[in-house]
Design an enzyme around this catalytic site. Structure first.
Site, PDB file in Angstrom:
ATOM      1  N   ASN A 169      79.193  37.815 -17.208  1.00 19.22           N
ATOM      2  CA  ASN A 169      79.429  37.708 -18.649  1.00 19.22           C
ATOM      3  C   ASN A 169      78.165  37.078 -19.232  1.00 19.22           C
ATOM      4  O   ASN A 169      78.031  35.865 -19.262  1.00 19.22           O
ATOM      5  CB  ASN A 169      80.677  36.837 -18.876  1.00 19.22           C
ATOM      6  CG  ASN A 169      81.024  36.643 -20.343  1.00 19.22           C
ATOM      7  OD1 ASN A 169      80.219  36.960 -21.224  1.00 19.22           O
ATOM      8  ND2 ASN A 169      82.204  36.108 -20.587  1.00 19.22           N
ATOM      9  N   ARG A 219      80.569  42.272 -18.733  1.00 23.27           N
ATOM     10  CA  ARG A 219      81.069  42.233 -20.109  1.00 23.27           C
ATOM     11  C   ARG A 219      79.987  42.831 -20.993  1.00 23.27           C
ATOM     12  O   ARG A 219      78.835  42.379 -20.958  1.00 23.27           O
ATOM     13  CB  ARG A 219      81.322  40.786 -20.542  1.00 23.27           C
ATOM     14  CG  ARG A 219      81.732  40.695 -22.010  1.00 23.27           C
ATOM     15  CD  ARG A 219      81.824  39.259 -22.492  1.00 23.27           C
ATOM     16  NE  ARG A 219      82.235  39.210 -23.886  1.00 23.27           N
ATOM     17  CZ  ARG A 219      81.858  38.270 -24.749  1.00 23.27           C
ATOM     18  NH1 ARG A 219      81.077  37.288 -24.358  1.00 23.27           N
ATOM     19  NH2 ARG A 219      82.277  38.304 -25.993  1.00 23.27           N
ATOM     20  N   HIS A 265      85.638  40.459 -28.616  1.00 21.79           N
ATOM     21  CA  HIS A 265      86.491  39.590 -27.786  1.00 21.79           C
ATOM     22  C   HIS A 265      87.742  40.351 -27.327  1.00 21.79           C
ATOM     23  O   HIS A 265      88.765  39.745 -27.028  1.00 21.79           O
ATOM     24  CB  HIS A 265      86.963  38.329 -28.549  1.00 21.79           C
ATOM     25  CG  HIS A 265      85.874  37.400 -28.966  1.00 21.79           C
ATOM     26  ND1 HIS A 265      85.813  36.849 -30.225  1.00 21.79           N
ATOM     27  CD2 HIS A 265      84.816  36.901 -28.289  1.00 21.79           C
ATOM     28  CE1 HIS A 265      84.743  36.062 -30.308  1.00 21.79           C
ATOM     29  NE2 HIS A 265      84.120  36.079 -29.141  1.00 21.79           N
ATOM     30  N   ARG A 308      78.017  30.923 -36.998  1.00 22.02           N
ATOM     31  CA  ARG A 308      78.127  32.119 -37.846  1.00 22.02           C
ATOM     32  C   ARG A 308      79.060  31.851 -39.030  1.00 22.02           C
ATOM     33  O   ARG A 308      80.087  31.185 -38.873  1.00 22.02           O
ATOM     34  CB  ARG A 308      78.656  33.313 -37.041  1.00 22.02           C
ATOM     35  CG  ARG A 308      77.725  33.733 -35.930  1.00 22.02           C
ATOM     36  CD  ARG A 308      78.329  34.810 -35.034  1.00 22.02           C
ATOM     37  NE  ARG A 308      78.215  34.428 -33.645  1.00 22.02           N
ATOM     38  CZ  ARG A 308      78.885  34.980 -32.630  1.00 22.02           C
ATOM     39  NH1 ARG A 308      79.733  35.963 -32.865  1.00 22.02           N
ATOM     40  NH2 ARG A 308      78.712  34.552 -31.401  1.00 22.02           N
ATOM     41  N   GLU A 346      88.491  36.023 -19.378  1.00 22.72           N
ATOM     42  CA  GLU A 346      87.805  37.303 -19.555  1.00 22.72           C
ATOM     43  C   GLU A 346      87.306  37.829 -18.215  1.00 22.72           C
ATOM     44  O   GLU A 346      87.353  39.032 -17.959  1.00 22.72           O
ATOM     45  CB  GLU A 346      86.620  37.130 -20.519  1.00 22.72           C
ATOM     46  CG  GLU A 346      87.065  36.929 -21.969  1.00 22.72           C
ATOM     47  CD  GLU A 346      85.948  36.401 -22.867  1.00 22.72           C
ATOM     48  OE1 GLU A 346      85.520  35.244 -22.665  1.00 22.72           O
ATOM     49  OE2 GLU A 346      85.507  37.128 -23.769  1.00 22.72           O
TER      50      GLU A 346
HETATM   51  C1  LIG Z   1      81.453  38.785 -29.576  1.00 22.92           C
HETATM   52  C2  LIG Z   1      81.190  37.339 -29.552  1.00 22.92           C
HETATM   53  O1  LIG Z   1      81.130  36.699 -30.572  1.00 22.92           O
HETATM   54  O2  LIG Z   1      81.080  36.772 -28.338  1.00 22.92           O
HETATM   55  P1  LIG Z   1      80.805  35.220 -28.019  1.00 22.92           P
HETATM   56  O3  LIG Z   1      81.957  34.457 -28.543  1.00 22.92           O
HETATM   57  O4  LIG Z   1      80.706  35.192 -26.520  1.00 22.92           O
HETATM   58  O5  LIG Z   1      79.527  34.862 -28.726  1.00 22.92           O
HETATM   59 MG   LIG Z   2      83.330  33.493 -25.156  1.00 24.77          MG
END
Ligand SMILES: CC(=O)OP(=O)(O)O
Ligand SMILES: [Mg+2]
Ligand SMILES: Nc1ncnc2c1ncn2[C@@H]1O[C@H](COP(=O)(O)OP(=O)(O)O)[C@@H](O)[C@H]1O
Length: 411
Positions: free
Chosen positions: A12, A103, A192, A253, A396
């Protein structure tokens, strides 16, 4: 592949980390399902001077070994992982290894199921880099490095987007010009998915029901965070969109914003597309709001009376509530809400605050159940609540291993 090849290595690869597990699908894991863990580990802060590799060979004593020091890139990280595995006789050269499962975050429209990777598949994953710039490049390096180490083995991609391909068009389409959207494949893909699939199934199990019988809202709250509405085992809506930027407030984010913010930043603040991308993906969310992206640190600051941290927390929770309300409406009837991933599994105050005041939706949290720390799936709602609220640890890697093993043993 030999008949006794029952091991799967799962990689991953994140933007600055690699999580990995070596599992034996011929042996039972805890409980009654297959997938005994032989080794697990994590390489973090790749590319920095303070990289760290923590490796736990469960099949060989289980003592965690930690190595710190610079690991320049994902290729070097995977080589270091291969060496750690080899040190305990669990090396990649083992004839018991059946496949390597990866992944892969963005699979676009093409990939709706786990896929054996060939050059054409890699090309498609590469084509999707602009819509998963933090993730797909790391996934590609992981695949190429693993291919170089074991060119004879099947490498399987398990896509974050796959579980969401059941969404109806009404949820997947943005209300923009159809020709433009189709020409550029602009739509909600969701991410996810491996976690949403695994957790929604485990939640049904926790309720003693089949997945087809229950409607679940899954809140995957890690560094990246997303919500999904799962009706009878199938995803009907999710909060991430074309890219993993939309939806909930995340570590770095922004999640949902007015799209006009982007052209305002361009026209008025003079920022370039790349600068805006960096601002919204890497310098926003909890980090942008209060200077920290780790929920542990934010809680510590709140306990000391820090107002910026408290506001960041409130904004994070407010967004969660909005999605709980929205997905209750989308599903019509909700049987369970499941909290998962780093924040969802560990941050009791986030769970309490997100559910507070939602009694009219049938949701409530019992403070003493919520305070329990455990690695097991568990209910945290009081008996009288119409909706079961649960903490369901995600896995996961196990889910990727199962899908990978099923694919390579099916043929
Ligand atoms: C798709 C995504 O945001 O993955 P991660 O949470 O691992 O950054
Ligand atoms: Mg994660
Ligand atoms: N004990 C804890 N209490 C509160 N938050 C935690 C705890 N442990 C981890 N977290 C949160 O979980 C986040 C990591 O979640 P994780 O699911 O491992 O993320 P990812 O897989 O996206 O890297 C951390 O950034 C932190 O905010």
């Amino acid at each position: 592949m030999t008949a006794n090849a029952t091991r799967i290595l799962v990689l991953n690869s994140g933007s600055s980390s690699v999580k990995y597990q070596l599992l034996d699908m011929g042996k039972a894991a805890d409980g009654d399902s297959a997938g005994a863990r032989l080794a697990v580990g994590l390489v973090e802060r790749i590319g920095e001077a303070t990289s760290r590799l923590a490796h736990t060979p469960l099949a060989a004593g289980g003592q965690t070994r930690e190595t710190t020091g610079p690991i320049a890139d994902h290729q070097a990280a995977l080589k270091a992982v291969a060496e750690e595995l080899a040190a305990d006789g669990l090396g990649l050269d083992s004839p018991e290894l059946a496949a390597i499962g990866h992944r892969v975050v963005h699979g676009g429209l093409k990939f709706t199921a786990p896929t054996v990777i060939d050059e054409a598949v890699l090309k498609e994953i590469e084509r999707l880099v602009p819509v998963a710039p933090l993730h797909n490049p790391a996934n590609i390096v992981g695949i190429r490095t693993a291919q170089a180490l074991r060119p004879d083995l099947p490498q399987v991609a398990v896509f974050d987007t796959a579980f969401h391909t059941t969404m109806p068009e009404s949820a997947a389409r943005y209300a923009i010009d159809v020709e433009t959207a189709d020409a550029h494949r602009i739509r909600r893909y969701g991410f996810h998915g491996t976690s949403h699939a695994y957790v929604s199934r485990r939640t049904a199990e926790l309720l003693g029901k089949a997945p087809e019988e229950v409607n679940v809202i899954v809140l995957h709250l890690g560094n990246g965070a997303s919500a999904s509405a799962v009706r009878g085992g199938r995803c009907v809506d999710t909060s991430m969109g074309l890219t993993p930027l939309e939806g909930l407030v995340m570590g770095t984010r922004s999640g949902d914003i007015d799209p006009a913010v982007t052209f305002h930043l361009k026209r008025v603040a003079g920022m370039s597309a790349d600068e805006i991308d960096e601002l919204l993906n890497k310098k926003s969310g909890l980090l942008g709001l209060c200077g920290d992206n780790d929920m542990r640190e934010i809680r510590r600051r709140i306990d000391e009376g820090d107002e910026r941290a408290a506001l960041a927390f409130d904004i994070y929770v407010h967004r969660l509530k909005k999605y709980l309300g929205a997905y209750t409406a989308v599903l019509g009837k909700v049987d369970a809400v499941a909290f998962t991933a780093g924040v969802g599994e560990n941050a009791a105050p986030v769970r309490a605050a997100a559910i507070a005041g939602l009694e009219e939706l049938g949701m409530a949290v019992d403070a003493s159940l919520n305070a329990v720390r455990s690695d097991e799936p568990r209910l945290i709602s009081p008996d009288y609540a119409r909706v079961a609220v649960a903490v369901v640890p995600t896995d996961e890697e196990l889910e990727i291993a199962r899908q990978t093993y099923a694919l390579v043993t099916a043929s």
